[in-house]
Design a protein around this motif. Structure first.
Motif, mmCIF file in Angstrom:
data_model
loop_
_atom_site.group_PDB
_atom_site.id
_atom_site.type_symbol
_atom_site.label_atom_id
_atom_site.label_comp_id
_atom_site.label_asym_id
_atom_site.label_seq_id
_atom_site.Cartn_x
_atom_site.Cartn_y
_atom_site.Cartn_z
ATOM 1 N N ALA A 40 0.811 -1.217 0.000
ATOM 2 C CA ALA A 40 0.000 0.000 0.000
ATOM 3 C C ALA A 40 0.847 1.270 0.000
ATOM 4 N N SER A 41 1.950 1.277 0.734
ATOM 5 C CA SER A 41 2.775 2.489 0.818
ATOM 6 C C SER A 41 3.660 2.682 -0.413
ATOM 7 N N ALA A 42 3.597 1.766 -1.375
ATOM 8 C CA ALA A 42 4.449 1.836 -2.557
ATOM 9 C C ALA A 42 3.759 2.461 -3.762
ATOM 10 N N ALA A 43 2.548 2.942 -3.595
ATOM 11 C CA ALA A 43 1.799 3.476 -4.729
ATOM 12 C C ALA A 43 2.578 4.595 -5.413
ATOM 13 N N GLY A 44 2.936 4.375 -6.667
ATOM 14 C CA GLY A 44 3.670 5.370 -7.443
ATOM 15 C C GLY A 44 5.152 5.458 -7.128
ATOM 16 N N LYS A 45 5.657 4.603 -6.243
ATOM 17 C CA LYS A 45 7.064 4.680 -5.842
ATOM 18 C C LYS A 45 7.847 3.414 -6.175
ATOM 19 N N GLY A 46 7.345 2.568 -7.023
ATOM 20 C CA GLY A 46 7.996 1.297 -7.315
ATOM 21 C C GLY A 46 9.386 1.438 -7.904
ATOM 22 N N THR A 47 9.609 2.504 -8.661
ATOM 23 C CA THR A 47 10.926 2.689 -9.274
ATOM 24 C C THR A 47 12.011 3.005 -8.254
ATOM 25 N N LEU A 48 11.618 3.337 -7.043
ATOM 26 C CA LEU A 48 12.623 3.561 -5.997
ATOM 27 C C LEU A 48 13.426 2.294 -5.710
#
Length: 131
Positions: A40-48
Motif C-alpha cells: 500500500a505504501s508503494a503506490a507510485g514509488k515502485g521505481t525507488l
C-alpha cells in the motif's frame, strides 16, 4: 596451450556472477506494477527499488575497496555472495515497502563488493601499469 577443466569452471562461475546485476535489475522491472499494488505504501514509488539498488552499487566503492585490499578477494567473494543471497531472500518476503527498499540497497552494496570490489589495489597496479 592447454586450459584445465578447473579454469573453464572458474570462467563459467565468474561469468555467472557478472550476470546477476542485470538480472536483479531487469527481472524486477516487470514486477514494479505488482509491487505498487501489493504494498500500500508503494503506490507510485515502485521505481525507488531500482534507485536504491543503484545507490548502493555506487556508494559501496567508498567503503569496501580498502576491505578487499586488507582481507583478499576470496573471503570477500564468499561472504558477499552469502549476504547478497540473504538480501535477495529478504527482499522477496518483505511486506513493507521501506524494508524492501533497505533490502534493495543492501543488494546493491553487496553486489559491488562481490564483483568489482574484488579488484584490489595490488591487482590494479599489476594489470594497469603504464596507464
Amino acid at each position: 596451450m592447454n586450459i584445465s577443466k578447473r579454469s573453464k569452471l572458474l570462467v563459467v562461475f565468474l561469468a555467472s556472477l557478472s550476470a546477476l546485476p542485470p538480472l536483479s535489475i531487469d527481472m524486477g522491472l516487470p514486477g514494479l506494477p505488482g509491487i505498487e499494488s501489493d504494498l500500500a505504501s508503494a503506490a507510485g514509488k515502485g521505481t525507488l527499488t531500482l534507485s536504491y539498488f543503484l545507490v548502493g552499487f555506487s556508494l559501496a566503492p567508498l567503503f569496501f575497496g580498502p576491505i578487499a585490499d586488507r582481507f583478499g578477494r576470496k573471503p570477500i567473494l564468499m561472504f558477499t555472495s552469502f549476504v547478497f543471497a540473504l538480501a535477495t531472500f529478504i527482499a522477496g518476503i518483505m511486506h513493507s515497502f521501506e524494508c524492501l527498499l533497505a533490502a534493495r540497497l543492501l543488494q546493491g552494496i553487496w553486489y559491488f563488493c562481490r564483483s568489482r570490489g574484488n579488484l584490489s589495489s595490488g591487482d590494479r597496479e599489476r594489470y594497469c601499469e603504464g596507464s
